[in-house]
Design a protein around this motif. Structure first.
Motif, PDB file in Angstrom:
ATOM      1  N   HIS A   1      58.849  38.902  61.046  1.00 58.87           N
ATOM      2  CA  HIS A   1      59.561  40.010  61.676  1.00 58.87           C
ATOM      3  C   HIS A   1      60.902  39.546  62.234  1.00 58.87           C
ATOM      4  O   HIS A   1      61.931  40.205  62.065  1.00 58.87           O
ATOM      5  CB  HIS A   1      58.689  40.595  62.782  1.00 58.87           C
ATOM      6  CG  HIS A   1      59.232  41.853  63.385  1.00 58.87           C
ATOM      7  ND1 HIS A   1      59.468  42.990  62.649  1.00 58.87           N
ATOM      8  CD2 HIS A   1      59.589  42.164  64.662  1.00 58.87           C
ATOM      9  CE1 HIS A   1      59.936  43.947  63.442  1.00 58.87           C
ATOM     10  NE2 HIS A   1      60.029  43.470  64.662  1.00 58.87           N
TER      11      HIS A   1
ATOM     12  N   THR B   1      65.421  47.812  57.115  1.00 52.38           N
ATOM     13  CA  THR B   1      64.514  46.906  56.395  1.00 52.38           C
ATOM     14  C   THR B   1      63.234  47.553  55.883  1.00 52.38           C
ATOM     15  O   THR B   1      62.570  46.991  55.021  1.00 52.38           O
ATOM     16  CB  THR B   1      64.129  45.714  57.293  1.00 52.38           C
ATOM     17  OG1 THR B   1      63.438  46.189  58.466  1.00 52.38           O
ATOM     18  CG2 THR B   1      65.365  44.936  57.728  1.00 52.38           C
ATOM     19  N   GLN B   2      62.860  48.735  56.393  1.00 53.46           N
ATOM     20  CA  GLN B   2      61.591  49.332  56.007  1.00 53.46           C
ATOM     21  C   GLN B   2      61.804  50.613  55.199  1.00 53.46           C
ATOM     22  O   GLN B   2      62.826  51.286  55.335  1.00 53.46           O
ATOM     23  CB  GLN B   2      60.742  49.648  57.241  1.00 53.46           C
ATOM     24  CG  GLN B   2      60.346  48.409  58.048  1.00 53.46           C
ATOM     25  CD  GLN B   2      59.493  48.750  59.255  1.00 53.46           C
ATOM     26  OE1 GLN B   2      59.113  49.905  59.460  1.00 53.46           O
ATOM     27  NE2 GLN B   2      59.192  47.752  60.063  1.00 53.46           N
ATOM     28  N   ASP B   3      60.817  50.938  54.368  1.00 50.81           N
ATOM     29  CA  ASP B   3      60.809  52.195  53.606  1.00 50.81           C
ATOM     30  C   ASP B   3      62.133  52.423  52.880  1.00 50.81           C
ATOM     31  O   ASP B   3      62.854  53.395  53.132  1.00 50.81           O
ATOM     32  CB  ASP B   3      60.520  53.381  54.542  1.00 50.81           C
ATOM     33  CG  ASP B   3      59.202  53.246  55.277  1.00 50.81           C
ATOM     34  OD1 ASP B   3      58.250  52.724  54.684  1.00 50.81           O
ATOM     35  OD2 ASP B   3      59.137  53.650  56.456  1.00 50.81           O
TER      36      ASP B   3
ATOM     37  N   LYS C   1      64.524  48.665  61.789  1.00 47.26           N
ATOM     38  CA  LYS C   1      63.475  49.267  60.971  1.00 47.26           C
ATOM     39  C   LYS C   1      64.059  50.175  59.894  1.00 47.26           C
ATOM     40  O   LYS C   1      63.574  50.205  58.764  1.00 47.26           O
ATOM     41  CB  LYS C   1      62.506  50.053  61.856  1.00 47.26           C
ATOM     42  CG  LYS C   1      61.627  49.167  62.731  1.00 47.26           C
ATOM     43  CD  LYS C   1      60.597  49.978  63.496  1.00 47.26           C
ATOM     44  CE  LYS C   1      59.700  49.061  64.315  1.00 47.26           C
ATOM     45  NZ  LYS C   1      58.684  49.825  65.088  1.00 47.26           N
TER      46      LYS C   1
END
Length: 494
Positions: A263, A388-390, A385
């Motif tokens: 993370h 970096t995500q979805d 987030k």
């Protein structure tokens, strides 16, 4: 240089780290001895996050080409809040705790950032700048005491050799003429200390012709000690990171640590600190009406949310991750669940029936507010987030425009959405995007669009703070407009 070893030892739910050497005698630290103490997993992560915020701000300053003194002022201000490091003269009761946090947080990030050449390079550069700021701020007595401890330490890899008076006198004309830009008086030369080091340790001094070279050695005067020390710090840290990378597989057995380390490294690659949404930092008493969203979007929304809002108003539809990202943001600015349902029903308009909306969308809205399913209240997504995500697909609209838009799409959007037409401004924004510092590009947009509120280049959200959360962007914009209030408020469409 040592690295954390045996980090996977378990004892009472805490993390045990080896080689802690007791008292911290100096504020400056080459981090040559790994810490040996127990820290909780919460401290392990939270201390690293605080340090990561400092390093992320250093990177942002470098990308924005801030002068060193401006960077130093910003980092000192951030360090006072996140990573305070008092001098010995303050005799504060928290001195030992401050240095413990500094020591442990460095080693945690060393574990996180040893994993790739890119991470190691960026970590060394940022840590070296942090050390330079601290060294530059230290008193002469602090510097001398620290350097003496380094040279006398058995574990130190500092191999500077002090030039004795005989050799110094024999080289007098060469040493005096080694820096034509500085006229050295005889009395000053007598007091000046010189160190003899391999020339490869001070390549920038050699390049600038600031030192005398003889048989592969550079004769470095005390006045140039900063370059010598910084090169030694960065080279030793680079070696230590490579050593740590080889030892890292030993941690595979500890399922507690790897998610934390992954993370942290993802956050750093995104150019951001890992920061969760903190409801206490926003105005939880504000009540936003569904009718006011369009007005607020045009005045105060960051580009990621403005893009979602405009898409929703134009097409009357957003796909799942777009709805989730936007719903959580609106929740964070003060839109209640009832008003959120009103807003989304109106935005979808005649595209869907009431029955379809109630069955397919109303539940998800209430779920985001923690009123359905597992009843977990989800926080608004941070920049880290979102980046970096979805990851968005071709037909999606969520994500970060600076990360996920092509430049051919981004530049026209900046012109149309925010009226940014100045070539220099656009080049600064796209330059930050090309360097993959997306939060820097967003911060520059904030500065440009709030210049009429007294925000100058380099100010960021205030005091040099970079954008790291869409809701923080909104709050600061609202505050600058004078519309934010300390007392509970209702924002309507009037």
């Amino acid at each position: 240089m040592n690295s954390i070893s045996g980090a996977a030892n378990r004892k009472g739910g805490a993390l045990e780290v080896d080689n802690y050497n007791g008292l911290y005698k100096h504020r400056l630290n080459f981090y040559q001895q790994a810490p040996l103490l127990e820290v909780s997993l919460e401290e392990f992560e939270s201390w690293a996050i605080d340090r990561l915020k400092i390093l992320a701000e250093i990177e942002a300053s470098q990308v924005r080409n801030r002068p060193f003194n401006d960077t130093k002022a910003v980092i000192k201000s951030q360090s006072a809040k996140l990573l305070s490091l008092s001098t010995n003269y303050t005799r504060t009761a928290t001195l030992e705790a401050e240095r413990k946090k500094d020591h442990v947080s460095h080693y945690v990030l060393r574990l996180a950032f040893c994993r790739s050449e890119e991470l190691r390079r960026r970590f060394v550069k940022a840590e070296t700048t942090l050390f330079r700021i601290r060294f530059d701020d230290a008193t002469t007595a602090e510097k001398n005491a620290f350097l003496h401890s380094m040279k006398s330490s058995q574990s130190s890899k500092v191999d500077w050799e002090e030039v004795d008076d005989v050799e110094k006198e024999s080289l007098r004309p060469f040493l005096i003429s080694s820096n034509p830009g500085i006229a050295i008086k005889p009395a000053e030369f007598e007091k000046e200390l010189y160190y003899k080091v391999k020339w490869t340790q001070v390549p920038e001094l050699v390049e600038r012709r600031r030192v005398f070279l003889k048989q592969g050695y550079a004769y470095v005067p005390m006045r140039e000690q900063t370059s010598l020390i910084l090169n030694s710090f960065s080279s030793q840290l680079q070696q230590a990171l490579e050593f740590t990378a080889k030892a890292l597989p030993r941690l595979d057995e500890d399922s507690r640590l790897l998610p934390v380390l992954s993370h942290l490294s993802l956050s750093f690659l995104a150019g951001l600190s890992s920061e969760a949404f903190d409801p206490a930092s926003f105005n939880s008493d504000r009540k936003i009406s569904a009718e006011s969203i369009d007005m607020l979007a045009k005045k105060h929304f960051p580009m990621c949310m403005r893009s979602l809002h405009d898409r929703l108003q134009n097409t009357h539809h957003l796909k799942h991750f777009g709805r989730l990202q936007y719903t959580l943001f609106l929740k964070g600015i003060g839109l209640s669940v009832d008003e959120a349902i009103v807003f989304w029903r109106k935005s979808y308009g005649a595209n869907i029936s009431d029955d379809k909306f109630n069955k397919e969308y109303r539940y998800n809205i209430r779920h985001s507010f923690g009123l359905e399913g597992g009843r977990k209240s989800y926080p608004p997504r941070s920049c880290q987030k979102i980046i970096t995500q979805d990851q968005p697909g071709p037909q999606d609209n969520h994500g970060c425009p600076f990360r996920h838009f092509s430049l051919d799409h981004l530049v026209p959007s900046l012109r149309a959405t925010y009226g940014i037409t100045d070539t220099n401004d656009l080049n600064e924004i796209t330059g930050a995007v090309k360097a993959q510092h997306f939060h820097v590009a967003c911060t520059r947009v904030f500065e440009i669009t709030h210049a009429n509120k007294g925000v100058r280049k380099g100010d960021g959200l205030g005091g040099g703070e970079s954008v790291n959360h869409p809701n923080r962007y909104f709050e600061r914009s609202l505050e600058l407009s004078g519309e934010a209030q300390a007392e509970p408020m209702t924002v309507d469409g009037a």
